[in-house]
Design a protein around this motif. Sequence first.
Motif, mmCIF file in Angstrom:
data_model
loop_
_atom_site.group_PDB
_atom_site.id
_atom_site.type_symbol
_atom_site.label_atom_id
_atom_site.label_comp_id
_atom_site.label_asym_id
_atom_site.label_seq_id
_atom_site.Cartn_x
_atom_site.Cartn_y
_atom_site.Cartn_z
ATOM 1 N N GLU A 1 6.000 -11.402 14.750
ATOM 2 C CA GLU A 1 7.290 -10.779 14.485
ATOM 3 C C GLU A 1 8.092 -10.593 15.767
ATOM 4 O OE1 GLU A 1 6.502 -7.202 12.360
ATOM 5 O OE2 GLU A 1 5.750 -8.247 10.580
ATOM 6 N N ARG A 2 7.428 -10.185 16.842
ATOM 7 C CA ARG A 2 8.133 -10.006 18.114
ATOM 8 C C ARG A 2 8.578 -11.349 18.688
ATOM 9 N NH1 ARG A 2 3.792 -5.686 20.600
ATOM 10 N NH2 ARG A 2 4.383 -3.917 19.278
ATOM 11 N N ALA A 3 7.720 -12.362 18.562
ATOM 12 C CA ALA A 3 8.054 -13.680 19.103
ATOM 13 C C ALA A 3 9.264 -14.289 18.396
ATOM 14 C CB ALA A 3 6.848 -14.611 18.992
ATOM 15 N N MET A 4 9.411 -13.995 17.107
ATOM 16 C CA MET A 4 10.495 -14.588 16.313
ATOM 17 C C MET A 4 11.630 -13.607 16.045
ATOM 18 S SD MET A 4 9.365 -17.623 16.030
ATOM 19 C CE MET A 4 10.620 -18.256 14.917
ATOM 20 N N GLN A 5 11.613 -12.477 16.695
ATOM 21 C CA GLN A 5 12.572 -11.411 16.393
ATOM 22 C C GLN A 5 14.022 -11.825 16.595
ATOM 23 O OE1 GLN A 5 11.814 -7.729 18.421
ATOM 24 N NE2 GLN A 5 13.320 -6.599 17.228
ATOM 25 N N ASP A 6 14.320 -12.511 17.700
ATOM 26 C CA ASP A 6 15.699 -12.918 17.971
ATOM 27 C C ASP A 6 16.257 -13.785 16.851
ATOM 28 O OD1 ASP A 6 15.758 -11.516 20.297
ATOM 29 O OD2 ASP A 6 15.393 -13.243 21.610
ATOM 30 N N VAL A 7 15.451 -14.733 16.396
ATOM 31 C CA VAL A 7 15.882 -15.624 15.319
ATOM 32 C C VAL A 7 16.000 -14.853 14.011
ATOM 33 C CG1 VAL A 7 15.353 -17.730 14.038
ATOM 34 C CG2 VAL A 7 14.794 -17.566 16.475
ATOM 35 N N SER A 8 15.027 -13.991 13.740
ATOM 36 C CA SER A 8 15.021 -13.211 12.498
ATOM 37 C C SER A 8 16.242 -12.303 12.416
ATOM 38 C CB SER A 8 13.746 -12.367 12.398
ATOM 39 O OG SER A 8 12.610 -13.181 12.288
#
Length: 252
Positions: A143-150
């Motif tokens: 979730e943290r790794a993909m947070q910007d995209v999410s």
Amino acid sequence: MLLPKDSIAFTDALADVLRLPDETLAMSYIYLNKYTRFQKSSTAPDPLDSYTLALATLSLASKSTESPRRLREILLPAHRLLHPSPAAQHDTSNTLAGPLKIPSEAYDVLRATLVQAELMLLRVLGFELRLPTPMEYLSRYLERAMQDVSDAGEDYEAWGKEERAEYGVAEGGWIESGLGRRAREKAVSACKNYQLANLFPARAVALGCVYEALNERGLTVQEDMAEWVDHISSGKVDLEDFEEVTLEIHKH
């Protein structure tokens, strides 16, 4: 008919037959590698063969991960996996040959053997069954790794369950995405690795699995690696550990 080529294939297949979650399988391999480490330092002969050890680790892991399976649920398919040939049914010289039945002498022997193996494993583990595994950290790291995209897209988690079902939104968040499934596969595989299971913190292994899963899907980290590791792990993973883990995962 199918026959596992070794105890690892046997464990994987049995976990599938028993519909055990990845968390249970990962924990069973953590137990296996802890036991192996103990035996490496012991001068006494190993009392457990690899298949009995596999059954013991899987049985204890099912309990510690709150997915308990009764011994009969484990032993019946396990026996069939190891004795698939119909010809074995006619071998009257071997009480363990042929299909396993309950009640029977063969079942009683196997059950008693498994119980004793579980006790041996418990002693080696110091009766500490709740050991950390990479599976515990995968979801938050993903979730943290993909947070910007999410954050730039739709917040599907804010939708109601019926609305998500109507629009065919996959449940479970990032851990159930294609990326998440690949990271889980890598985490289970990492738990099979003696070095990763024994010599590195579970957090570092989890982050290494996420990183390698991202790379496989063509997603590369653009920021300074030390900053990325610190951000994703909230400062709880050492950069040197992370680098060694990713190297080991990449080799396998």
